[in-house]
Write an enzyme that holds these catalytic residues in place. Structure first.
Site, mmCIF file in Angstrom:
data_model
loop_
_atom_site.group_PDB
_atom_site.id
_atom_site.type_symbol
_atom_site.label_atom_id
_atom_site.label_comp_id
_atom_site.label_asym_id
_atom_site.label_seq_id
_atom_site.Cartn_x
_atom_site.Cartn_y
_atom_site.Cartn_z
ATOM 1 N N ASP A 17 0.883 -1.183 0.000
ATOM 2 C CA ASP A 17 0.000 0.000 0.000
ATOM 3 C C ASP A 17 0.913 1.222 0.000
ATOM 4 O OD1 ASP A 17 0.955 -0.428 2.573
ATOM 5 O OD2 ASP A 17 -0.832 0.361 3.553
ATOM 6 N N ASP A 21 7.487 3.853 3.664
ATOM 7 C CA ASP A 21 8.312 2.671 3.971
ATOM 8 C C ASP A 21 8.126 1.562 2.938
ATOM 9 O OD1 ASP A 21 5.724 2.488 5.045
ATOM 10 O OD2 ASP A 21 6.310 1.019 6.550
ATOM 11 N N ASP A 22 6.940 1.490 2.323
ATOM 12 C CA ASP A 22 6.740 0.514 1.236
ATOM 13 C C ASP A 22 7.733 0.773 0.106
ATOM 14 O OD1 ASP A 22 3.565 -0.572 1.684
ATOM 15 O OD2 ASP A 22 4.062 1.389 2.490
ATOM 16 N N ASN A 178 0.084 1.281 16.989
ATOM 17 C CA ASN A 178 0.059 2.619 16.393
ATOM 18 C C ASN A 178 -1.309 3.019 15.852
ATOM 19 O OD1 ASN A 178 -0.096 1.050 14.074
ATOM 20 N ND2 ASN A 178 1.733 1.894 13.100
ATOM 21 N N GLU A 184 -2.480 -2.301 15.165
ATOM 22 C CA GLU A 184 -1.475 -1.772 14.244
ATOM 23 C C GLU A 184 -2.166 -1.482 12.927
ATOM 24 O OE1 GLU A 184 0.723 -2.391 10.665
ATOM 25 O OE2 GLU A 184 -0.626 -3.876 11.569
ATOM 26 N N ASN A 186 -1.869 -1.973 9.576
ATOM 27 C CA ASN A 186 -2.216 -2.952 8.547
ATOM 28 C C ASN A 186 -3.311 -3.909 9.005
ATOM 29 O OD1 ASN A 186 -0.342 -1.838 6.825
ATOM 30 N ND2 ASN A 186 1.263 -3.306 7.339
ATOM 31 N N HIS A 261 9.289 0.062 8.591
ATOM 32 C CA HIS A 261 8.644 -1.213 8.907
ATOM 33 C C HIS A 261 8.730 -2.262 7.796
ATOM 34 C CE1 HIS A 261 6.831 0.987 12.268
ATOM 35 N NE2 HIS A 261 6.490 1.922 11.397
ATOM 36 N N ASP A 262 8.279 -1.894 6.604
ATOM 37 C CA ASP A 262 8.046 -2.893 5.554
ATOM 38 C C ASP A 262 9.325 -3.531 5.025
ATOM 39 O OD1 ASP A 262 5.416 -2.229 5.898
ATOM 40 O OD2 ASP A 262 5.274 -0.988 4.109
#
Length: 334
Positions: A17, A21-22, A178, A184, A186, A261-262
């Site tokens: 998405d 970070d993606d 978060n 979270e 996602n 993150h990702d």
């Protein structure tokens, strides 16, 4: 001596998405010699589908990569069908306005040229199902947004599980959250989809917020990336600096650091040892629609529950190894 370039690469599909970070995760995967990225599917999540797809295409074009992009589900499975469900979480805005400009960790459009290519005509879910069933060897799925696309595939044809080597997802949080009260982003964006993955019986490694927040990076790490001198590394540094600044401005964080993150999920597919304290646990996801909507529940809370499904939670990460893996890949010549 065996040539590392001739070793068999792990076949993977990224499900994203794309926000900040993606973008780093996509670039790291595409620059990795250990992975064969068969395609990238997009989903709603950080942003609406139109933006996540456009941003994904921008990142792919930045690297000049020849990888197809498929647009997927624009909405969660059922999360938005119950009026007022999201209000139960008592959420606070994750953006602010500075000098008349909206500032958010995931801005609608990445600061890259508009893409010249378009997504493939086939829907991501049908492509995933067709590709998995046609593959002669199992494929690893790496969903790092809402789990809607993958969950839809598993519901459409459960036999597809035989063609999945592993699902490495970025989502959930045990002690760190978060979104909402105990969730979270996602998992919160499609709790039912996350629950389907957790209960699927497919080997599932959950790279949760506990792990990603154990490997925060700051401006010093951004400088290390920028010093590599490639487009990918420079843009990754830009995204890290943006995440730090936006989180500080919106009040989400005070420290001059941020988790990417990702990219941790992608690096776990390359070398699982980047994940530390990985536990085989019984898991489930709250879909009750209350204040804990999307919460990842683990056998840490169910002391007498024996884990029967191949579900693993990563609680920590090797931050220095993660940065080194990113640098070695993003630093490869353009």
């Amino acid at each position: 001596m065996k040539d590392v370039h001739m070793e068999k690469r792990r076949k993977v599909i990224l499900d994203v998405d794309t926000g900040s970070d993606d973008a780093v995760a996509i670039m790291t995967a595409l620059r990795s010699r250990e992975l064969e990225v068969l395609g990238i599917t997009t989903v709603h999540g950080n942003l609406p589908l139109a933006y996540t797809t456009d941003n994904t295409l921008r990142v792919v074009e930045l690297l000049g990569a020849d990888v197809p992009v498929y647009a997927g589900c624009p909405y969660p499975l059922v999360h938005d069908l119950l009026p007022g469900r999201r209000r139960n979480a008592d959420e606070e805005p994750k953006e602010t306005v500075v000098d008349g400009k909206v500032v958010a960790v995931h801005e609608k459009t990445l600061p890259l040229p508009p893409p010249t290519r378009r997504p493939q005509e086939e829907h991501a879910v049908s492509w995933l199902l067709r590709t998995l069933k046609a593959s002669e060897e199992p494929i690893t799925l790496i969903p790092v947004g809402a789990m809607t696309n993958i969950a839809a595939v598993l519901r459409m044809d459960p036999s597809v599980k035989e063609h999945i080597d592993e699902i490495i997802c970025m989502g959930g949080g045990v002690h760190v959250h978060n979104r909402a009260f105990r969730s979270e982003t996602n998992f919160y964006n499609d709790p039912e989809a996350a629950k389907i993955l957790v209960n699927s019986g497919v080997k599932l490694t959950i790279v949760c917020l506990d792990a990603t927040h154990s490997a925060w990076f700051g401006y010093e790490e951004a400088d290390r990336l920028r010093a590599l001198g490639t487009r990918a590394a420079d843009f990754a540094a830009d995204m890290l600096c943006h995440r730090i600044c936006a989180a500080n401005l919106t009040g989400a964080r005070r420290e001059p650091k941020s988790a990417l993150h990702d990219v941790l999920a992608v690096c776990a597919a390359i070398d699982p040892s980047v994940l530390l304290d990985v536990r085989h646990e019984t898991c489930d996801v709250d879909i009750g629609g209350g204040v804990a909507d999307g919460m990842l529940m683990t056998s840490m809370r169910w002391r007498y529950s024996e884990a029967k499904l191949p579900t693993y939670i990563a609680y920590r990460a090797d931050g220095e190894k993660l940065l080194a893996m990113m640098c070695s890949r993003l630093g490869r010549a353009d």
